[in-house]
Design a protein around this motif. Sequence first.
Motif, short mmCIF file in Angstrom:
data_model
loop_
_atom_site.label_atom_id
_atom_site.label_comp_id
_atom_site.label_asym_id
_atom_site.label_seq_id
_atom_site.Cartn_x
_atom_site.Cartn_y
_atom_site.Cartn_z
N PHE A 85 -2.94 -30.85 30.70
CA PHE A 85 -3.26 -29.44 30.51
C PHE A 85 -4.58 -29.32 29.78
O PHE A 85 -4.73 -29.83 28.66
CB PHE A 85 -2.17 -28.73 29.71
N LYS A 86 -5.51 -28.65 30.42
CA LYS A 86 -6.83 -28.42 29.84
C LYS A 86 -7.14 -26.93 29.94
O LYS A 86 -6.97 -26.32 30.99
CB LYS A 86 -7.89 -29.25 30.56
N TYR A 87 -7.60 -26.38 28.82
CA TYR A 87 -7.87 -24.94 28.80
C TYR A 87 -8.87 -24.64 27.70
O TYR A 87 -8.83 -25.22 26.61
CB TYR A 87 -6.58 -24.15 28.54
N SER A 88 -9.77 -23.73 27.98
CA SER A 88 -10.68 -23.21 26.96
C SER A 88 -10.94 -21.75 27.30
O SER A 88 -11.51 -21.43 28.35
CB SER A 88 -11.99 -24.00 26.94
N GLY A 89 -10.47 -20.87 26.41
CA GLY A 89 -10.65 -19.46 26.69
C GLY A 89 -9.89 -18.58 25.74
O GLY A 89 -9.48 -19.01 24.65
N GLU A 90 -9.67 -17.34 26.14
CA GLU A 90 -9.05 -16.34 25.29
C GLU A 90 -7.57 -16.66 25.03
O GLU A 90 -6.89 -17.25 25.86
CB GLU A 90 -9.16 -14.95 25.92
N ALA A 91 -7.12 -16.24 23.86
CA ALA A 91 -5.72 -16.41 23.48
C ALA A 91 -5.34 -15.28 22.54
O ALA A 91 -6.19 -14.58 21.98
CB ALA A 91 -5.50 -17.76 22.81
N LEU A 92 -4.05 -15.09 22.37
CA LEU A 92 -3.50 -14.19 21.37
C LEU A 92 -2.94 -15.07 20.27
O LEU A 92 -2.08 -15.92 20.53
CB LEU A 92 -2.40 -13.34 22.00
N ARG A 93 -3.45 -14.92 19.05
CA ARG A 93 -2.99 -15.78 17.94
C ARG A 93 -2.05 -14.98 17.03
O ARG A 93 -2.39 -13.87 16.61
CB ARG A 93 -4.16 -16.29 17.12
N MET A 94 -0.92 -15.55 16.74
CA MET A 94 0.05 -14.93 15.84
C MET A 94 0.20 -15.82 14.63
O MET A 94 0.59 -16.99 14.74
CB MET A 94 1.39 -14.77 16.55
N ASP A 95 -0.12 -15.30 13.44
CA ASP A 95 0.02 -16.04 12.19
C ASP A 95 1.32 -15.63 11.52
O ASP A 95 1.52 -14.45 11.20
CB ASP A 95 -1.15 -15.74 11.24
N ASN A 96 2.20 -16.59 11.30
CA ASN A 96 3.46 -16.35 10.60
C ASN A 96 3.41 -16.97 9.22
O ASN A 96 3.11 -18.17 9.08
CB ASN A 96 4.63 -16.99 11.37
N TYR A 97 3.69 -16.17 8.20
CA TYR A 97 3.76 -16.66 6.82
C TYR A 97 5.20 -16.55 6.35
O TYR A 97 5.84 -15.51 6.50
CB TYR A 97 2.86 -15.84 5.91
N GLU A 98 5.71 -17.61 5.75
CA GLU A 98 7.08 -17.63 5.27
C GLU A 98 7.11 -18.18 3.85
O GLU A 98 6.44 -19.16 3.56
CB GLU A 98 7.94 -18.54 6.15
N GLY A 99 7.90 -17.57 2.99
CA GLY A 99 7.99 -18.07 1.63
C GLY A 99 8.88 -17.20 0.78
O GLY A 99 9.74 -16.47 1.26
N GLY A 100 8.65 -17.27 -0.53
CA GLY A 100 9.42 -16.49 -1.47
C GLY A 100 8.74 -15.17 -1.77
O GLY A 100 7.91 -14.68 -1.01
N VAL A 101 9.10 -14.61 -2.91
CA VAL A 101 8.58 -13.29 -3.30
C VAL A 101 7.92 -13.39 -4.66
O VAL A 101 8.56 -13.86 -5.60
CB VAL A 101 9.73 -12.25 -3.34
N PRO A 102 6.64 -12.97 -4.83
CA PRO A 102 5.73 -12.56 -3.77
C PRO A 102 5.23 -13.76 -2.98
O PRO A 102 5.19 -14.88 -3.48
CB PRO A 102 4.59 -11.88 -4.53
#
Length: 578
Positions: free
Chosen positions: A385-402
């Motif tokens: 699989f080879k690809y170079s181009g647009e993407a949708l990036r989703m950043d997930n942060y997980e942890g305690g409070v705050p």
Amino acid sequence: MTHNKSYLNFKYLSLPFLVLALAVGLTLVQRNQAVKKADAANTCSGKLEIQVSADKTNPSSSVIIPGGVPTKYYVHVASNGTPCSTNFSVYHCNEPVGKTNCKNPAAWGKAVQWGTYRSNDQGIARIDWDAGFLSNKNRVFHMKLRPANLVDPGDALWSNEVTQITTGTPLANTVDTSAYWVSTPGYVWEYVNTNNLDGSTGTKTRIQIEEPTNVCPNGKTPLISTPWRITKNSNSAYWDFSPIWGGGVNERWIMASPNFTSNIANFNKYNYMIGDKRYKTFTNTATYKDYQDLNLANPNFGYFFSTKSLHNPVVPGYNYVPKMLPANFSYLDTFEGESAYMGVDKPNIDYAAAGCNMINTTSSNYSSWKTRIEKDYVTINNEHFKYSGEALRMDNYEGGVPLAISKNLLRESWYFVKNIGLVKIVAKHFNDYNSKTFAYCKDNSDCWDDTIRDENASLVMTLDRYYQNPTLKIELSPDGTNWAANITTTKNNGYYLRTTPAYTGYLEAKNFQGAVHKWLWVENGFVKDQSNLSSFPLNRPFKANFRVWVPNENITAETRVGDTAIPWSNDVTFTLSQ
């Protein structure tokens, strides 16, 4: 993901325009201490020189950003003309467009530290416009910065002034994310992993979408799921890739079906997880396929996700991508909140007993989470699989409070390509994760920056193959060399089978009598059938067809409600000569 959710509470920063980002470096565990010290070092000396920009290009003294929506901008920091890295203190004032209130020094707020965040080694600090300040349309925000933690610096070291001007222009139109967040039964993705925590490379992860199932058949409200089956050939591979947790887990993510609708407010706006079931990996690791069949694994434990209603709108316990996004968005701080767990540590989760109507709960067993979604680009150069181009990036942060100062802070960035699905995950730990030594968020620009640099990540997983319910071409061979649709072989020799495309996974077979059953595991499009053929009479052709097997077992406390129409292959026949 660890299924710790993350609520990013920046109100303690007392700033009416931000949720900001950044710092620099971490990678292998044995280098964490050295990296932590290096990243924490400020390289700015003396008075700061700052500019702002919307996209890291053409920095100037002022930037225009959309008002009324989550967005971002960048601060460019230098000292003595050289880009530099530092934590900040900030001095600020805001006023309506066209007003001059901020000419009065008394209108400026008290200087506060942005000590959790810093410019990176290129002198650039990303600033996220928090959803909590979306009412600030058509306003001008004035800002000055100086390095944080200075002892009685006085006023001399404040930087030049820059401004951010918000517009009242709303984001219009929508784009359907289903072409990115692919959740079609029968689809399969195979990934390769690089784990910088233990130095392993080339391990494999497999994700397959199961047939639809009702995970709450006896409840008042059905919960229709198309589970994601996540399996691997090594404890170093995603999911649960970290030696911190032992790595010995395969997963079924109980994802709500895209067309499932709930009577709970706002749930239908998102792709979300209802819960998960976890399975122990095999002690016998001789073959790849052993990691792929959860039927052969021992159930470990799992979670049922509910919600802890601290925010409006109430959203499901574990959110991923919204079903619709504004067509012209550049950045969305899509949701943040706290989630609660129910039905924990049950080897065979009974969702009905766990309360499968997804009600709110006052349980104290919760954690915090935050997700942001952006347009991005991705480059992958794997063997298949080879690809170079647009993407949708989703950043997930997980942890305690705050979240920002939580001991257990994890960031995972997921990259989706249209009409292909998930192509890459980059994961990184921060803040002495689970009492292990990792660089603190405030000392590491990868924490809130646009992207985690692959060389700094805890793990990088990239797509190598994918299958979208393929119609298989089947060929047989008596010796693994000469291939045809019709062959003659012996009972002792058996026969070889290969598929085009070169599929990996179980096949489903339909024999000459029309009976359908789960068949053998094919590895990279190849398998030898060594089953007992002694029951077959001699000199009689036996016909069969094959197709991709979609997981469809009847699992405790679930009821199958769908059957994907995957096409059958061409006819093949074999004849036993002796």
